[in-house]
Design an enzyme around this catalytic site. Structure first.
Site, PDB file in Angstrom:
ATOM      1  N   ASP A   7      -7.052  -9.916   5.688  1.00 23.83           N
ATOM      2  CA  ASP A   7      -8.076  -9.873   6.739  1.00 23.83           C
ATOM      3  C   ASP A   7      -8.741  -8.508   6.870  1.00 23.83           C
ATOM      4  O   ASP A   7      -8.263  -7.500   6.363  1.00 23.83           O
ATOM      5  CB  ASP A   7      -7.436 -10.192   8.089  1.00 23.83           C
ATOM      6  CG  ASP A   7      -6.621  -9.012   8.627  1.00 23.83           C
ATOM      7  OD1 ASP A   7      -5.810  -8.457   7.867  1.00 23.83           O
ATOM      8  OD2 ASP A   7      -6.827  -8.638   9.794  1.00 23.83           O
ATOM      9  N   ASP A  28       0.864  -1.176   0.000  1.00 23.37           N
ATOM     10  CA  ASP A  28       0.000   0.000   0.000  1.00 23.37           C
ATOM     11  C   ASP A  28       0.910   1.239   0.000  1.00 23.37           C
ATOM     12  O   ASP A  28       1.411   1.651  -1.046  1.00 23.37           O
ATOM     13  CB  ASP A  28      -0.894  -0.101   1.248  1.00 23.37           C
ATOM     14  CG  ASP A  28      -1.984   0.946   1.307  1.00 23.37           C
ATOM     15  OD1 ASP A  28      -2.179   1.649   0.317  1.00 23.37           O
ATOM     16  OD2 ASP A  28      -2.643   1.071   2.356  1.00 23.37           O
TER      17      ASP A  28
HETATM   18  P1  5GP Z   1       1.995  -0.545   3.685  1.00 25.32           P
HETATM   19  O1  5GP Z   1       3.105  -0.508   4.699  1.00 25.32           O
HETATM   20  O2  5GP Z   1       2.473  -0.849   2.295  1.00 25.32           O
HETATM   21  O3  5GP Z   1       1.134   0.673   3.721  1.00 25.32           O
HETATM   22  O4  5GP Z   1       1.001  -1.663   4.169  1.00 25.32           O
HETATM   23  C1  5GP Z   1       1.186  -2.959   3.900  1.00 25.32           C
HETATM   24  C2  5GP Z   1       0.403  -3.808   4.866  1.00 25.32           C
HETATM   25  O5  5GP Z   1      -0.845  -3.192   5.225  1.00 25.32           O
HETATM   26  C3  5GP Z   1       0.054  -5.108   4.205  1.00 25.32           C
HETATM   27  O6  5GP Z   1       1.053  -6.074   4.413  1.00 25.32           O
HETATM   28  C4  5GP Z   1      -1.267  -5.441   4.850  1.00 25.32           C
HETATM   29  O7  5GP Z   1      -1.030  -6.131   6.058  1.00 25.32           O
HETATM   30  C5  5GP Z   1      -1.887  -4.100   5.186  1.00 25.32           C
HETATM   31  N1  5GP Z   1      -2.845  -3.667   4.157  1.00 25.32           N
HETATM   32  C6  5GP Z   1      -2.725  -2.619   3.308  1.00 25.32           C
HETATM   33  N2  5GP Z   1      -3.805  -2.517   2.502  1.00 25.32           N
HETATM   34  C7  5GP Z   1      -4.632  -3.539   2.848  1.00 25.32           C
HETATM   35  C8  5GP Z   1      -5.919  -3.975   2.360  1.00 25.32           C
HETATM   36  O8  5GP Z   1      -6.538  -3.417   1.438  1.00 25.32           O
HETATM   37  N3  5GP Z   1      -6.449  -5.055   2.971  1.00 25.32           N
HETATM   38  C9  5GP Z   1      -5.828  -5.718   3.986  1.00 25.32           C
HETATM   39  N4  5GP Z   1      -6.436  -6.768   4.504  1.00 25.32           N
HETATM   40  N5  5GP Z   1      -4.609  -5.340   4.460  1.00 25.32           N
HETATM   41  C10 5GP Z   1      -4.024  -4.255   3.901  1.00 25.32           C
END
Ligand code: 5GP
Length: 191
Positions: free
Chosen positions: A172, A116
Site C-alpha cells: 500500500d 527493507d
Molecule cells: P522493515 O522493517 O524491513 O524496514 O520494513 C518492512 C515493512 O515496511 C514491510 O512489511 C512493509 O510493510 C513496509 N515497507 C517497506 N518498504 C516498503 C515499500 O516499498 N512499499 C510498501 N508499501 N511498504 C513497504
C-alpha cells in the site's frame, strides 16, 4: 463511476512498472515449487508446515503462494495493533496463545511481502523462536538490501529491488493501491 474510470484514477498515482502480473505469477510458482521440494519430506498431516504472515501487505502474495504449495499447511497471522510493541514506526500484536502453541516443535515458514531495513523481520522471527519451533525459514517476495540494517537470513527471495517505495500486489501507500495486479514504484517517490 464505471470500472474503467476507477482503474484510470487509481493508475494516475502509479509510477514506473517493476513487475507485471505475469512476472509475479511466474515467480510465485517458482517459489512454491522450491518450498514444496524443501518441505515435502518434513511437513505431514500430523505436523503441517506452519505459515505465518504479517497483515496486511502479505495478504495477496500469501494467498497465491500457499496455493502453489503441495504440502499440508496451517496458516496464522500477526496483526498490526494499537497496543503491542513498536518496531520501525509500527506496532505489532503479541502472538496469540493458540498460535504460540501451534508453533511449538513445528517447522515455520514466515512469509513477508517486502523486507527493507529488516527490523520487522528480525522482531517477528525473534518472537517466533520464543515459542520453541523446530525451525523458522523466511520467504519474502521483495528484498531491498541497500537499506538493510539488521543481519538476517532470508531463505527464499522473489525479487531483489532498489530502495524505492513500491505499491501494488498487496503493498500500500496510505492504505491504497493494494488491489493493483502488478508492482510499481510510487509516482511521488520518482519525482
Ligand atoms: P522493515 O522493517 O524491513 O524496514 O520494513 C518492512 C515493512 O515496511 C514491510 O512489511 C512493509 O510493510 C513496509 N515497507 C517497506 N518498504 C516498503 C515499500 O516499498 N512499499 C510498501 N508499501 N511498504 C513497504
Amino acid at each position: 463511476m464505471d470500472t474503467q474510470q476507477e482503474i484510470s484514477l487509481l493508475e494516475k498515482e502509479v509510477g514506473s512498472l517493476l513487475f507485471t502480473e505475469a512476472e509475479i505469477k511466474a515467480k510465485v510458482e517458482e517459489l512454491g515449487r522450491t518450498i514444496t521440494q524443501d518441505f515435502k519430506h518434513i511437513a505431514t498431516t500430523e505436523k503441517p508446515l506452519i505459515i505465518v504472515g504479517v497483515l496486511k501487505g502479505v495478504l495477496i502474495f500469501l494467498a497465491d503462494l500457499m496455493r502453489e504449495l503441495d504440502l499440508p499447511v496451517e496458516l496464522y497471522f500477526v496483526d498490526v495493533s494499537s497496543g503491542g510493541n513498536q518496531v520501525g514506526g509500527r506496532r505489532y500484536s503479541e502472538l496469540s496463545t493458540r498460535m504460540g502453541e501451534a508453533i511449538q516443535d513445528r517447522h515455520v515458514l514466515f512469509v513477508e511481502d517486502i523486507v527493507d531495513e529488516g527490523l520487522t523481520l528480525s522482531y517477528i522471527t525473534r518472537m517466533l523462536w520464543q515459542k520453541n519451533p523446530t525451525s523458522v525459514s523466511v520467504c519474502t517476495l521483495l528484498s531491498k538490501e541497500a537499506k538493510r540494517i539488521m543481519d538476517i537470513d532470508i531463505r527464499y527471495i522473489g525479487f531483489h529491488i532498489d530502495p524505492v517505495y513500491v505499491i501494488g500486489y498487496g503493498l500500500d501507500y496510505k492504505e491504497q493501491f493494494r488491489n493493483l495486479r502488478y508492482i510499481s514504484v510510487l509516482k511521488a517517490d520518482e519525482e
